[in-house]
Design an enzyme around this catalytic site. Structure first.
Site, PDB file in Angstrom:
ATOM      1  N   CYS A   1       9.576  78.933  55.371  1.00  0.00           N
ATOM      2  CA  CYS A   1      10.532  79.918  55.862  1.00  0.00           C
ATOM      3  C   CYS A   1      11.982  79.447  55.756  1.00  0.00           C
ATOM      4  CB  CYS A   1      10.212  80.306  57.299  1.00  0.00           C
ATOM      5  SG  CYS A   1      10.026  78.902  58.418  1.00  0.00           S
TER       6      CYS A   1
ATOM      7  N   HIS B   1      16.413  82.278  60.481  1.00  0.00           N
ATOM      8  CA  HIS B   1      16.871  80.962  60.030  1.00  0.00           C
ATOM      9  C   HIS B   1      18.195  81.119  59.284  1.00  0.00           C
ATOM     10  CE1 HIS B   1      13.189  79.385  61.381  1.00  0.00           C
ATOM     11  NE2 HIS B   1      12.584  79.058  60.259  1.00  0.00           N
TER      12      HIS B   1
END
Lengths: 362, 362, 362, 362
Positions: B153, B250
């Site tokens: 990710c 993120h």
């Protein structure tokens, strides 16, 4: 307790940095808090009533009843030295008036940092830059007055680590730093909670240029005539500054390349950082930390909440020293932004200046 | 509602990524949730009872009463495709058993990502890598079964931006990325609150090597014989991964250098990113976002809380595109770590595979 | 899309509540956003430029280019209804000018809430209070203009639960509520992050008296002459209001005592809350939630992050219904403070008024 | 430094409360840390290696190299006193073995708190309950061994305030408390960050019954035969316990009613709290705070981040004392949950016991 040798005034005493000045000076053996200056709005009030105290450490008892005055040199005649935690938008003019009134000024504001004859000093990095003070006084026809600035809080930790490495391994040619900065760096009210809760803000106004320019000056040297500084202007520095939901402590991920074709190994870097001792420590200044750079060998340090008070907030903590697949070395570095990154640096700069005879009691 | 064409099984259905698979598939027109697999501990329970649901979106009504089974292919015979949100420590063996049992597997686990004949695909980056599936089937003597993985990710957002730039301006020679990653990336219970509240942790186990290796494979090409991939192994990549107190999303600060001696300007980079369209969008896949890369021109974006749900969490958001004084260009990029960074990527990969005829109803 | 029947103006459109009005109205079938009013500072700018948008939902495309005007009725002539998200310090005068200019005003401001002929309405509690509108118009010699207010966000969830119980089990004699309120309730910039990170603030200015007084009016009845309200002034209400580090969603721990000597059991309370349907739901209003009170039987709900968007933020969530060793019953209740606690309540109030013929197209 | 009079063992030394024991004992003049006990997993390791240290205060240098042993009395023969920070699931058996081996045990665990002959003592509330120790020894045929427990951390602050009021104004008949408790109260790893970030959890397992039962015992008296306690069982107590995203410091909103028909005024309550001095203070114990209850007159205190370290974490802070429209008085109270609410209370209990001659050097 016997009298402290020097009487200190604080400009911007009610603000975030001002509160830290008071917090740190209250236990300092060299400086005694004598006068507190703030804005018109606070003037005339008891410090306790004028101030929205935001530190977890309690307000020292002996300042509670001090009456706040405006930042006019006339009110500071009892002071041997003045510390400034003023906002940049007013610091320029006020600090100028104090210098001209022959006060030694130790300022956390950015306004004069990049001036030719103004030392920009982190006491763990370049106290030798204070040598330019006498030329500053000559230039402006001052006898006792001068100004010494300390750096932006974001660059502090990085500068300490790089100075140690530069001394041992020669010039650093490239620096890429990404900061994760605490909310206390923005003062009060500062960052609205709606902006930072469950969030990161990838921008802090003016921070990146300051980081880049100040680092070059901090790692530079006093020039031959002692009239200014030779900056490390060949060093390429790129900073990306982020605000994170942390109360205190600026963390940075840093990658560096040495100018040398034979850069040091990870082990050599670790050893160098561990053994680094700055002039302010060697001089035995009260506020100087025992250890300048605390190098952590665990995989997950430094962390702001656990490491920011290292050395009473005056040490820098480095961790995760490892090879960088783009440059030579990368690591994480943490510094307490309002202590070694602001008020603590000013105070330790003044202690060094006192040892050097630049400030003295009336 | 008419029947959805494909029946889907979910491995690791009770975990953080599994919950996101269910959340996203519940409104997907191509896939119908048919079987939910989890550990022995959950098997036999209703999904509603077996699961500690942690998404702000409510648990879809139609899965609440589904009985969870163990992750054995025997229980998934009704499924045309299987999605895996399994933990890496068990994903290897279980996924292998499903491939051998002739299921198309779309996995978020890391175990097979770097295998020669296994496509590592972000649907906004390199769906053309699916071309290797037929060779994978040949190699392992499979008719319908195969595995396609999606990436870590943390690398997702960076890979999308770099792919757009590489297509337009040629190879990128240097990448320096510092990530600030959300807690949901660590699953549940995941990160203890005592570790991350008022804190940043400058380390995520195994994340940096994954970031560096996966980026090279993602930006690489299918080799001439379609039996594997030519990674961008000449590209120098250095990642520093940090955990920050953010729920989802993120963020990364990225500096890059192009191989070309005439790198693009900031304006050219912005225009390139804005205009980028991936194959998954051109194919008209349901889950593909309208805009692959949302380029924000404000000074302070992207921000996780405000931008992570961009394009329903399938878009990547880029901001602060500017010159880098060390490399050519730097910018910030954000991707929703459990949507385009995990479950959403798997699902869109499967939609592309469906359009290409690699998966089909029984 | 066919034209929506009513054109709506929004006062205070750039603020936190104003943004929520826009977010909610953009998909509302009854109201079309026609005019956006804000301060002098914003007037003349495009909404997109004037606004520091703070919602995770994106700004609707169709308002971005609308030009903001000052809050003068002259600019709102195209509007059939006006929603006010104004700050209390200016709401009084501005709303008065709109009422006098014959606009129906649905206001989230506190200024007129406790006025005799002004309905204070939570649409899940007391839409029948709208019956006083005609007397309000008579009193002030108005044809179409009037004002309806909605309640303080902290009291909303509690009022919904108590209304359900009062209808079924008779008057409640004692209410003790401790709130834990989200930061979005204070607007923007609102709560400084230094005040609320790793902290709770046990005070919100003016909130407790509002909570106590408004609850009595909300649970009261229209008087016999339809000229005002009979408050539940015998009910003893004590509120303690705290600010917690949560983005959205006000949670309260509530203990109550019924006037009846035979108070209901926990099971009866749960059943009553589950089955409660308010008039706004029965009328089939678009924004009315399917379920007024979602009663959770798990031990650890409601939680702001997981439950605030229940019923698109228009439902109230109750949990932990249990016996109280001091009073009869205690429970926890959660309501989304800017949806059912503010803008959503205003909009649903207006939908009820539309169904009742109090507002109508030109 | 001269030798400290008593050698102390710590059970559960690697846990959250154990770490606080070590942090506090390292500067305590009466107790010297001699033996550290933990689980099999930690036994044999250096404390520094066995422990995931989570306090912002650094691990004391002198414990780093101590070898951790299992919690068997055989390893603690050098100890004059034992402090227990064990988890409740193992505390019962282990503490029993230490009592039987004739150690004075000061325990933070809940297991024996409600036993007849076991004092449940908060040193700012009821050190006089230690009078039952001799009967405990008689009952179990012990010479030097005994156990004294301290209370649940949530009830601590409330109990201190109520004891002061009860002493002055007589019995309190009704107490309604809503707590907002810090994450450190749940130990480590404790609360998952996904559960508490941007959230409040309105439930803490077992906390409310403990709060209610312990408060009655704490405010009760030693019975006539000194064989047990007369609890305040007529006092009606209702607690609602919530977990909030705060690192340290439990805050509570409290409403109380006095048994007296002439309850004190707000001013009288404030004065009473300000002047309260507990026996542990009067005895001059080292860890006793100078001020038991710091009463803040500002409108917005106490706040966990700013007030938890009051009196080095041993003081209780009260604010917002005001009339309650349901009962007589309401206020907010804060106590540091791992200091006066846990380890600090145990240590101060032991200091009182030392002054009373119940513990003594070998």
């Amino acid at each position: 307790m016997s009298a402290k040798p020097l009487k200190a005034g604080i400009l911007g005493a009610t603000g975030t940095v001002g509160q830290r000045f008071i917090n740190l000076l209250s236990t300092n053996p060299t400086f005694e808090i004598a006068v507190l200056g703030a804005s018109e709005r606070s003037a005339g009030k008891k410090y306790n009533d004028a101030t929205n105290w935001k530190l977890a450490d309690r307000m020292p008892e002996n300042v509670k009843a001090l009456t706040v005055c405006v930042c006019d040199p006339a009110h500071f005649s009892s002071c041997d030295v003045v510390f400034s935690g003023l906002d940049a938008n007013i610091a320029g003019e006020i600090e100028k008036s104090f210098i001209e009134a022959e006060f030694p000024v130790f300022s956390n504001a950015k306004n004069f940092r990049m001036y030719d004859r103004v030392p920009l000093v982190i006491p763990l990095v370049n106290p030798e830059h204070l040598a330019v003070v006498s030329e500053q006084q000559k230039e402006f026809n001052l006898k006792k007055g001068f100004i010494v600035t300390n750096s932006n809080c974001a660059v502090t930790g990085v500068a300490v680590a790089l100075k140690a490495l530069q001394l041992k391994f020669g010039d650093i040619s490239h620096v890429l730093a990404t900061t994760m900065q605490a909310i206390s760096g923005a003062g009060y009210p500062g960052v609205p909670s709606l902006d930072i809760m469950d969030n990161v803000v990838p921008f802090i106004g003016g921070e990146e240029p300051k980081f880049e320019a100040e680092l070059m000056k901090l790692l530079g040297t006093v020039n031959q005539t002692c009239t200014g500084f030779d900056s490390k202007s060949n060093m390429k520095v790129s900073a990306s500054c982020n605000r994170v939901p942390v109360v205190d402590g600026h963390l940075a991920s840093v990658s560096i390349k040495f100018a040398s074709a034979n850069p040091p190994s990870v082990d050599q870097v670790v050893e160098c950082l561990q053994n680094y001792k700055s002039e302010s420590q060697i001089l035995g200044c009260y506020s100087a930390p025992e250890i300048a750079i605390d190098v952590r060998m665990e995989s997950d340090r430094p962390q702001p909440r656990l490491d920011r008070m290292n050395g009473n907030g005056m040490s820098v903590t480095v961790g995760r020293v490892r090879e960088c697949s783009v440059f030579d070395i990368k690591f994480s570095v943490l510094a307490h932004n309002t202590i070694i990154g602001a008020a603590g640096a000013s105070i330790l700069n003044a202690e060094v200046a006192y040892k050097m005879g630049l400030v003295f009691p009336k």
